[in-house]
Write an enzyme that holds these catalytic residues in place. Sequence first.
Site, mmCIF file in Angstrom:
data_model
loop_
_atom_site.group_PDB
_atom_site.id
_atom_site.type_symbol
_atom_site.label_atom_id
_atom_site.label_comp_id
_atom_site.label_asym_id
_atom_site.label_seq_id
_atom_site.Cartn_x
_atom_site.Cartn_y
_atom_site.Cartn_z
ATOM 1 N N GLY A 48 0.768 -1.241 0.000
ATOM 2 C CA GLY A 48 0.000 0.000 0.000
ATOM 3 C C GLY A 48 0.798 1.289 0.000
ATOM 4 N N GLU A 102 3.826 4.035 6.245
ATOM 5 C CA GLU A 102 2.577 3.281 6.043
ATOM 6 C C GLU A 102 1.625 4.096 5.176
ATOM 7 O OE1 GLU A 102 1.145 0.638 6.130
ATOM 8 O OE2 GLU A 102 1.434 -0.560 7.931
ATOM 9 N N ASP A 106 -5.058 1.880 10.644
ATOM 10 C CA ASP A 106 -6.466 1.674 10.960
ATOM 11 C C ASP A 106 -6.535 1.225 12.428
ATOM 12 O OD1 ASP A 106 -8.987 -0.050 11.011
ATOM 13 O OD2 ASP A 106 -9.148 0.691 8.974
ATOM 14 N N GLY A 108 -4.209 -0.450 13.927
ATOM 15 C CA GLY A 108 -2.853 -0.394 14.473
ATOM 16 C C GLY A 108 -2.261 -1.774 14.729
ATOM 17 N N LEU A 111 0.747 -2.355 12.475
ATOM 18 C CA LEU A 111 1.828 -1.475 12.912
ATOM 19 C C LEU A 111 2.513 -2.017 14.161
ATOM 20 C CD1 LEU A 111 3.129 1.248 12.271
ATOM 21 C CD2 LEU A 111 1.549 2.268 13.906
ATOM 22 N N LYS A 134 -6.780 6.645 10.972
ATOM 23 C CA LYS A 134 -8.185 6.591 11.411
ATOM 24 C C LYS A 134 -8.214 6.574 12.941
ATOM 25 C CE LYS A 134 -9.876 3.822 7.467
ATOM 26 N NZ LYS A 134 -10.378 2.486 7.063
HETATM 27 P P1 IMP Z 1 -4.590 -2.147 10.649
HETATM 28 O O1 IMP Z 1 -3.719 -3.306 11.021
HETATM 29 O O2 IMP Z 1 -6.023 -2.352 11.044
HETATM 30 O O3 IMP Z 1 -4.051 -0.813 11.159
HETATM 31 O O4 IMP Z 1 -4.653 -2.075 9.075
HETATM 32 C C1 IMP Z 1 -3.502 -1.888 8.358
HETATM 33 C C2 IMP Z 1 -3.599 -2.270 6.907
HETATM 34 O O5 IMP Z 1 -4.924 -2.605 6.471
HETATM 35 C C3 IMP Z 1 -3.193 -1.074 6.075
HETATM 36 O O6 IMP Z 1 -1.783 -1.010 5.951
HETATM 37 C C4 IMP Z 1 -3.918 -1.335 4.784
HETATM 38 O O7 IMP Z 1 -3.151 -2.182 3.986
HETATM 39 C C5 IMP Z 1 -5.193 -2.020 5.227
HETATM 40 N N1 IMP Z 1 -6.297 -1.037 5.354
HETATM 41 C C6 IMP Z 1 -6.790 -0.485 6.489
HETATM 42 N N2 IMP Z 1 -7.777 0.374 6.236
HETATM 43 C C7 IMP Z 1 -7.907 0.402 4.879
HETATM 44 C C8 IMP Z 1 -8.783 1.123 3.974
HETATM 45 O O8 IMP Z 1 -9.622 1.958 4.356
HETATM 46 N N3 IMP Z 1 -8.601 0.863 2.654
HETATM 47 C C9 IMP Z 1 -7.684 -0.016 2.178
HETATM 48 N N4 IMP Z 1 -6.845 -0.710 2.983
HETATM 49 C C10 IMP Z 1 -6.972 -0.500 4.323
HETATM 50 MG MG MG Z 2 -0.640 -1.666 4.342
#
Ligand code: IMP
Ligand code: MG
Length: 178
Positions: A48, A102, A106, A108, A111, A134
């Site tokens: 991404g 990143e 979202d 985290g 991360l 977010k």
């Molecule tokens: P997290 O682990 O929930 O923080 O999500 C991280 C990963 O999910 C990001 O690096 C994106 O690859 C994917 N992601 C999270 N939200 C979105 C979105 O709104 N659109 C597309 N990909 C997302």
């Molecule tokens: Mg990603």
Amino acid sequence: MQTVKLHDKTFELFIDENAIKSAIADLSLRINTAYEGKNPLFLGILNGSFLFAADLFRQINGSAEISFLKMASYQGTSTTGKINELIGLNEDISNRHIIVIEDIVDTGITLEKIIADLQKRQPASIAIATLLFKPAAYQKNIKVNYVGIEVANDFLVGYGLDYDGLGRNLKEIYRLKA
Ligand code: IMP
Ligand code: MG
């Protein structure tokens, strides 16, 4: 383009090219000031972040390096469950100033795994730069140091972000239409 259809879903224009450019200009200003003379190593998280990483890195002054990593997720044994592994890190990051790049933070969860893995390798410092954040979805305590644009808890595509593989090549960021 005001709306775009990807697979079965329709998305509407949310953040235009100029707003993306201006967020990156602000971020690069802050990073250039904080890292002057430190030869930071940027680590872009694939897939991404590739467009954001390129556009941000282009604005960094002086000595700086960049490399890319991927979080690979696969099914382990029934006792280990799902395994997440950071792949692609070949350089020695000990005593280096790391800036993780990143596309979006979202919950985290991703991360946190990345940072835990990097921390084991004894860098001098780790900071996180994300184009999108977010806050309402974020569940972790790790500080996200450099945020381009805070967004609500909507599903976004474009400028590197995908919906099931599609949408990464859109120049703007689109939001899932209700
Ligand atoms: P997290 O682990 O929930 O923080 O999500 C991280 C990963 O999910 C990001 O690096 C994106 O690859 C994917 N992601 C999270 N939200 C979105 C979105 O709104 N659109 C597309 N990909 C997302
Ligand atoms: Mg990603």
